[in-house]
Each structure stands twice: as C-alpha cells, then as structure tokens.
Write an enzyme that holds these catalytic residues in place. Structure first.
Site, PDB file in Angstrom:
ATOM      1  N   ASN A  69      41.160  44.200  42.949  1.00 58.02           N
ATOM      2  CA  ASN A  69      40.194  43.439  42.048  1.00 58.02           C
ATOM      3  C   ASN A  69      38.824  43.492  42.854  1.00 58.02           C
ATOM      4  O   ASN A  69      38.590  42.516  43.791  1.00 58.02           O
ATOM      5  CB  ASN A  69      40.782  42.105  41.941  1.00 58.02           C
ATOM      6  CG  ASN A  69      39.614  41.205  40.935  1.00 58.02           C
ATOM      7  OD1 ASN A  69      38.802  41.880  40.505  1.00 58.02           O
ATOM      8  ND2 ASN A  69      39.860  40.036  40.952  1.00 58.02           N
ATOM      9  N   TRP A  70      37.939  44.186  42.329  1.00 54.85           N
ATOM     10  CA  TRP A  70      36.734  44.286  43.045  1.00 54.85           C
ATOM     11  C   TRP A  70      35.711  43.301  42.629  1.00 54.85           C
ATOM     12  O   TRP A  70      34.483  43.084  43.205  1.00 54.85           O
ATOM     13  CB  TRP A  70      35.983  45.933  42.597  1.00 54.85           C
ATOM     14  CG  TRP A  70      36.503  46.987  43.420  1.00 54.85           C
ATOM     15  CD1 TRP A  70      37.607  46.966  44.391  1.00 54.85           C
ATOM     16  CD2 TRP A  70      36.274  48.140  43.106  1.00 54.85           C
ATOM     17  NE1 TRP A  70      37.883  48.129  44.634  1.00 54.85           N
ATOM     18  CE2 TRP A  70      37.067  49.045  44.010  1.00 54.85           C
ATOM     19  CE3 TRP A  70      35.441  49.050  42.311  1.00 54.85           C
ATOM     20  CZ2 TRP A  70      37.139  50.368  44.095  1.00 54.85           C
ATOM     21  CZ3 TRP A  70      35.248  50.245  42.704  1.00 54.85           C
ATOM     22  CH2 TRP A  70      36.064  51.057  43.319  1.00 54.85           C
ATOM     23  N   LYS A  71      36.075  42.329  41.568  1.00 55.92           N
ATOM     24  CA  LYS A  71      35.386  41.340  41.265  1.00 55.92           C
ATOM     25  C   LYS A  71      33.517  41.955  40.744  1.00 55.92           C
ATOM     26  O   LYS A  71      33.636  42.978  40.633  1.00 55.92           O
ATOM     27  CB  LYS A  71      35.205  40.153  42.096  1.00 55.92           C
ATOM     28  CG  LYS A  71      36.487  39.765  42.699  1.00 55.92           C
ATOM     29  CD  LYS A  71      36.527  38.425  43.415  1.00 55.92           C
ATOM     30  CE  LYS A  71      37.874  38.280  43.989  1.00 55.92           C
ATOM     31  NZ  LYS A  71      38.240  36.975  44.386  1.00 55.92           N
ATOM     32  N   HIS A  91      42.644  35.611  35.184  1.00 54.90           N
ATOM     33  CA  HIS A  91      42.209  35.333  36.599  1.00 54.90           C
ATOM     34  C   HIS A  91      41.660  33.767  36.733  1.00 54.90           C
ATOM     35  O   HIS A  91      40.761  33.478  36.042  1.00 54.90           O
ATOM     36  CB  HIS A  91      41.167  36.290  37.093  1.00 54.90           C
ATOM     37  CG  HIS A  91      40.969  36.289  38.394  1.00 54.90           C
ATOM     38  ND1 HIS A  91      40.273  35.468  39.187  1.00 54.90           N
ATOM     39  CD2 HIS A  91      41.364  37.149  39.543  1.00 54.90           C
ATOM     40  CE1 HIS A  91      40.279  35.809  40.501  1.00 54.90           C
ATOM     41  NE2 HIS A  91      40.972  36.815  40.666  1.00 54.90           N
ATOM     42  N   GLU A 145      38.989  32.938  38.271  1.00 57.55           N
ATOM     43  CA  GLU A 145      37.681  32.573  38.312  1.00 57.55           C
ATOM     44  C   GLU A 145      37.310  32.696  36.854  1.00 57.55           C
ATOM     45  O   GLU A 145      36.189  31.955  36.407  1.00 57.55           O
ATOM     46  CB  GLU A 145      36.972  33.783  39.308  1.00 57.55           C
ATOM     47  CG  GLU A 145      37.293  33.620  40.678  1.00 57.55           C
ATOM     48  CD  GLU A 145      37.132  34.964  41.412  1.00 57.55           C
ATOM     49  OE1 GLU A 145      36.857  36.042  40.893  1.00 57.55           O
ATOM     50  OE2 GLU A 145      37.536  34.781  42.624  1.00 57.55           O
ATOM     51  N   GLU A 189      48.581  33.834  41.897  1.00 59.82           N
ATOM     52  CA  GLU A 189      47.473  33.870  42.887  1.00 59.82           C
ATOM     53  C   GLU A 189      47.158  32.265  42.891  1.00 59.82           C
ATOM     54  O   GLU A 189      46.473  31.551  42.018  1.00 59.82           O
ATOM     55  CB  GLU A 189      46.299  34.438  42.045  1.00 59.82           C
ATOM     56  CG  GLU A 189      46.628  35.911  41.991  1.00 59.82           C
ATOM     57  CD  GLU A 189      45.177  36.555  42.112  1.00 59.82           C
ATOM     58  OE1 GLU A 189      45.008  37.331  42.943  1.00 59.82           O
ATOM     59  OE2 GLU A 189      44.440  36.349  41.191  1.00 59.82           O
ATOM     60  N   GLY A 227      39.893  34.490  48.053  1.00 60.51           N
ATOM     61  CA  GLY A 227      38.716  34.349  48.845  1.00 60.51           C
ATOM     62  C   GLY A 227      38.407  33.380  49.895  1.00 60.51           C
ATOM     63  O   GLY A 227      37.297  33.428  50.392  1.00 60.51           O
ATOM     64  N   SER A 260      43.975  36.220  49.640  1.00 64.03           N
ATOM     65  CA  SER A 260      43.681  36.877  50.894  1.00 64.03           C
ATOM     66  C   SER A 260      44.937  37.690  51.582  1.00 64.03           C
ATOM     67  O   SER A 260      45.174  37.514  52.627  1.00 64.03           O
ATOM     68  CB  SER A 260      43.624  35.468  51.920  1.00 64.03           C
ATOM     69  OG  SER A 260      42.522  34.733  51.267  1.00 64.03           O
ATOM     70  N   GLY A 291      41.735  41.342  46.526  1.00 61.59           N
ATOM     71  CA  GLY A 291      40.413  40.980  46.321  1.00 61.59           C
ATOM     72  C   GLY A 291      39.528  41.376  47.474  1.00 61.59           C
ATOM     73  O   GLY A 291      39.268  42.939  47.490  1.00 61.59           O
ATOM     74  N   GLY A 292      38.923  40.693  48.272  1.00 60.48           N
ATOM     75  CA  GLY A 292      38.175  41.182  49.241  1.00 60.48           C
ATOM     76  C   GLY A 292      38.475  42.308  50.068  1.00 60.48           C
ATOM     77  O   GLY A 292      37.612  43.230  50.148  1.00 60.48           O
TER      78      GLY A 292
HETATM   79  C1  PEP Z   1      41.464  37.941  43.636  1.00 62.41           C
HETATM   80  O1  PEP Z   1      40.560  37.811  43.312  1.00 62.41           O
HETATM   81  O2  PEP Z   1      42.538  38.158  42.761  1.00 62.41           O
HETATM   82  C2  PEP Z   1      42.101  37.893  45.063  1.00 62.41           C
HETATM   83  C3  PEP Z   1      43.349  37.653  45.076  1.00 62.41           C
HETATM   84  O3  PEP Z   1      40.943  37.849  45.799  1.00 62.41           O
HETATM   85  P1  PEP Z   1      41.221  37.707  47.739  1.00 62.41           P
HETATM   86  O4  PEP Z   1      42.238  38.998  48.047  1.00 62.41           O
HETATM   87  O5  PEP Z   1      39.747  38.112  48.088  1.00 62.41           O
HETATM   88  O6  PEP Z   1      41.678  36.221  47.994  1.00 62.41           O
END
Ligand code: PEP
Length: 251
Positions: free
Chosen positions: A9-11, A98, A100, A170, A176, A211, A232-233
C-alpha cells in the site's frame, strides 16, 4: 491450502519515475514462487502500474489494485472513481475500509460495506481492512470492534462473499508507527476472524498489516492464521518489499 498474498500500500507516495524504477528493481529481486503479490499505487498511477507489472520476469504475477473506490456505480460524483473504471484499466483488487479512510475521511461501517458491494459488482476482489484503536485494545474491545466491522459487510454481502474476499487485520496503533503487533497478538485476532467466518473462512486469506518489514515478517507470517501482509512504509523500497515477499510461506 491458502496461497499467501503480500500487498504493497503506497498510500499517497510515488511519481511516474518511482513507479518505473520500483517495478524494475522489484523484478530483479523477486523469484515469484509460492506467493501472490499485489501493489496498490495512488489512483493516477494505476494505469502505469498495470503496464509495468505486465512486463519483465514477473508478468501476470503482480496484481494491481486501487486504494479506494466509490460506492456509486457512476454519475455526478465529482472526484470519485467507480469500480468499473478501476476494472476497466486492468486492476483486479481494491482496498476497502483502510483505517486512514475510516478515521481521516469518516468512512462508516455502512459506507465500507457499500464500497465492498460496489467492488464485487465490477468483479474486483475487495481487500477489507479491519482493526482496533489503541484505546479499544486497552479496553479489551479488539475482537468486538473487528467483529462489528466484519458483521456490517457480512450483513450486506453475505458470509460467502466476505470469505471469498481478502481480509486485512490492521491494528490502528501499529500502522505507520513502527510498533508491530507481536505474532501472538496478531494470531489471536486472525484466529478470531477465521472463527467468525466459520467453514467458508478456511479458504480466506487474512493478511496482517502494521509496520511489517523484512525483519519481522518471518515471525508474523509463520503464524497459522496469518496468510501474508499488507505493507505500507516498507513497500516503498522495492528491495525491502521483495525481501518481505520471500518470507511468505504457503499454509
Ligand atoms: C498500511 O498502510 O496499510 C500499513 C500497514 O502501513 P505500515 O506498514 O506503514 O504500518
């Protein structure tokens, strides 16, 4: 047997040149066996990602999905993107719910359910994200919150359709933040989700997100009810993402 899925997930990150170099670097480091991979770029780069992912030594192995979808099929909804448009350019998946989107854009369980239905109507596979806040965890409400999030989609779509989708657990406090749920904490919730889905849930891929990185992926993915990850990151680095993909095993 559930084939593991690792999703990026590049956001709201990336550019045309980032998309091109990501797929080139990922292609160099990825062996492509025993795991499915999906990439969720920002909407404006979906088309380019579909093209890039069809090249090289991983042609047709990497699926592309959108990070969001309208619950409407089309019409006067400025700024929205319909599921049919996402499917039309060759995407096969879409994230729904999600945290966010739930927390920053006020998406309710009902709206998430409507988006899930819109995805199905265009033959997109929804990746339904669920998870509790830190307060909810500390109050012992994790399983009930996640259960409510799932129930509203089950009420709209039916158990079989939800079980045939992908679920991503999640925990909001792990997204994040650099804080990861322990493998045991994650397994406990994944097990509860699978139990809630009953028999059809035996085939459901339940991903962990929060994470995830190469250093913790092995321990997480080794849990019996964790079928891969939503990353994500760490997915913004092709080498790191490819290392995470290699940690996913079949179960
Ligand atoms: C996400 O945005 O779905 C996510 C899991 O982010 P991160 O890995 O950065 O915590």
């Amino acid at each position: 047997m559930r084939v593991p899925l690792v999703a990026a997930n590049w956001k709201m990150h990336g550019s045309r040149s980032f998309v091109a170099s990501f797929f080139e670097e990922f292609s160099a480091g990825f062996s492509g066996t025993g795991v499915e991979v999906a990439v969720f770029p920002p909407a404006v780069y979906l088309d380019q990602a579909v093209q890039e992912s069809a090249r090289g030594n991983f042609a047709n192995i990497v699926a592309i999905g959108a990070q969001n979808v309208s619950h409407k099929a089309g019409g006067a909804f400025t700024g929205e993107v319909a599921a049919q448009m996402i499917a039309d350019i060759g995407c096969s998946l879409v994230l729904v719910g999600h945290s966010e989107r739930r927390n920053l854009y006020g998406e309710s369980n009902q709206l998430v359910a409507a988006k899930f239905m819109a995805a199905l109507e265009s033959d997109l596979i929804p990746v339904l994200c669920v998870g509790e806040s830190l307060d909810e965890r500390e109050n012992g409400e994790t399983v009930s919150v996640v259960g409510e999030q799932l129930k509203s989609v089950i009420d709209a779509a039916g158990l079989e359709k939800v079980a045939a989708a992908v679920i991503a657990y999640e925990p909001v406090w792990a997204i994040g933040t650099g804080v990861t749920a322990t493998p045991e904490q994650a397994q406990e919730v994944h097990g509860a989700i699978r139990e809630l889905l009953g028999e059809p849930g035996q085939k459901t891929r339940i991903l962990y997100g929060g994470s995830v990185k190469a250093a913790n992926a092995d321990a997480l993915f080794s849990q019996p009810d964790i079928d891969g990850g939503l990353v994500g990151g760490a997915s913004l680095n092709a080498e790191e993402f490819s290392a995470i993909c290699k940690k996913a095993h079949s179960s």
